[in-house]
Design an enzyme around this catalytic site. Structure first.
Site, PDB file in Angstrom:
ATOM      1  N   TRP A 100       0.827  -1.213   0.000  1.00  0.00           N
ATOM      2  CA  TRP A 100       0.000   0.000   0.000  1.00  0.00           C
ATOM      3  C   TRP A 100       0.855   1.255   0.000  1.00  0.00           C
ATOM      4  CZ3 TRP A 100      -3.943  -2.000  -1.855  1.00  0.00           C
ATOM      5  CH2 TRP A 100      -4.360  -3.269  -1.451  1.00  0.00           C
ATOM      6  N   ASP A 167      -1.812   6.299   6.907  1.00  0.00           N
ATOM      7  CA  ASP A 167      -2.822   5.390   6.359  1.00  0.00           C
ATOM      8  C   ASP A 167      -3.094   4.347   7.429  1.00  0.00           C
ATOM      9  OD1 ASP A 167      -4.296   3.411   5.138  1.00  0.00           O
ATOM     10  OD2 ASP A 167      -2.911   3.086   3.469  1.00  0.00           O
ATOM     11  N   LYS A 191     -12.746  -2.617   7.327  1.00  0.00           N
ATOM     12  CA  LYS A 191     -12.063  -3.659   8.086  1.00  0.00           C
ATOM     13  C   LYS A 191     -12.460  -3.627   9.558  1.00  0.00           C
ATOM     14  CE  LYS A 191      -8.098  -3.237   4.966  1.00  0.00           C
ATOM     15  NZ  LYS A 191      -8.239  -4.489   4.217  1.00  0.00           N
TER      16      LYS A 191
END
Length: 358
Positions: A100, A167, A191
């Site tokens: 990511w 993030d 999530k």
């Protein structure tokens, strides 16, 4: 009977939230209509929308120095929006700890931003969090808090003098966070805090000044959404409704300290099962950097057994254990909604599987 869901995301939700959503699906609070059917401009929806934002700030103990934005496009859109809005004329520094961050670096480079990778663990297949020292004069410093694929996590965020961007997609609302040097903190909520389709961004208000006078499309400008209270266009109303229920659930758990305590207990149990297996199971991440959210491991003595492990686990009522295609192996994502007994069930299965095939 409900399965135990170890999926990395979208992931398991608290049963009581699903039951409440089911109850209100066709008739929201006895009003004769669904929350999915009404305008985002109505007072009824605004109560949900603004209530969710306030609860999110309450959980992280944030004051009015921060704006809460509800955006679409997933965390992946933020890879471009962040440099688009926050890069000035200097260097933007990134710590590369997985897929990511690599994607975020790529998007910034596409925009022509001066990107510097100041630390990376790629040479060891991202099995640890590298030591990082950001400079004092970068436009911003960027990290990914938790790495779903490789199972690594920052135990503490770097102390920086430059604005820190985090993030937090895969450990959102899983622990308390020191925001003292955080300028922007964001994640997709699917999530740990809801369903797919919604990203939540905490941005320090002074950072919004950077978006002024920039030639940025309106929908990609943080200032647009801040000035319009995340109602510039039609928001993902049902995802915000579910996020609001998640905020209530987290508050009812006792807040993020209590949630973190439970998450630590679950992770400790699972890592002990791996570490005490006499080498049958082997974790991917360095012990000092292990994630409380995503436990990636292999059957070290015979990797050919891993598909069988996943198959037999499914037969035993546990799903989502196949490792990411990049890393392979097995991955158990033990997000907020999974309880200790469910993780215990996985550990018992792991011991039985080892007993059969060791």
């Amino acid at each position: 009977m409900r399965k135990i869901n170890f999926s990395a995301g979208p992931s398991t939700l608290p049963l009581e939230i699903l039951e409440q959503a089911q109850k209100e699906l066709c008739d929201y609070q006895g009003r004769g209509y669904s929350i999915m059917e009404i305008s985002h401009r109505t007072k009824v929806f605004e109560e949900v929308h603004f209530g969710a934002q306030e609860k999110a700030k309450k959980l992280y103990e944030l004051n009015d120095d921060y704006e809460v934005l509800f955006l679409q496009g997933g965390a992946s859109l933020q890879f471009a929006m962040i440099p688009m809005n926050l890069a000035l004329n200097g260097v933007c520094e990134y710590a590369n700890t997985g897929v990511w961050t690599k994607k975020a670096i790529k998007e910034a480079q596409i925009l022509g931003v001066n990107v510097k990778t100041v630390a990376s663990s790629e040479e060891s297949n991202f099995d640890h969090i590298p030591r990082v020292e950001f400079s004092d004069n970068a436009d911003y410093a960027y990290i990914c808090s938790n790495n779903t694929i490789y199972g690594t996590q920052y135990q503490n965020y770097p102390k920086t003098k430059t604005p820190l961007i985090v993030d937090a997609s895969s450990d959102f609302f899983s622990r308390k966070v020191d925001f003292s040097n955080i300028a922007l903190f964001y994640g997709g909520v699917q999530k740990n805090a809801g369903i797919s389709g919604l990203s939540c961004i905490f941005i320090r208000k002074d950072m919004l000044e950077r978006s002024k006078n920039k030639q940025i499309p309106s929908m990609l400008n943080y200032l647009t959404h801040a000035e319009n209270q995340s109602l510039f266009n039609t928001p993902p109303t049902f995802a915000i409704y579910m996020f609001n229920l998640e905020m209530d659930w987290l508050l009812n758990q006792g807040g993020l300290d209590k949630v973190h305590e439970k998450n630590s207990q679950k992770a400790t149990m699972l890592y002990e099962c791996i570490d005490l297996s006499n080498g049958f199971y082997k974790g991917h991440a360095d012990k000092k950097d292990r994630s409380l959210m995503n436990v990636s491991f292999n059957i070290a003595k015979n990797k050919d057994l891993e598909p069988l492990f996943v198959k037999e686990a499914e037969e035993a009522g546990m799903i989502g254990l196949k490792g990411h295609r990049i890393l392979g192996g097995i991955r158990a994502s033990i997000y907020n909604a999974l309880n200790l007994d469910q993780v215990k069930t996985l550990c018992e299965f792991m011991k039985e599987f080892q007993g059969k095939y060791a």
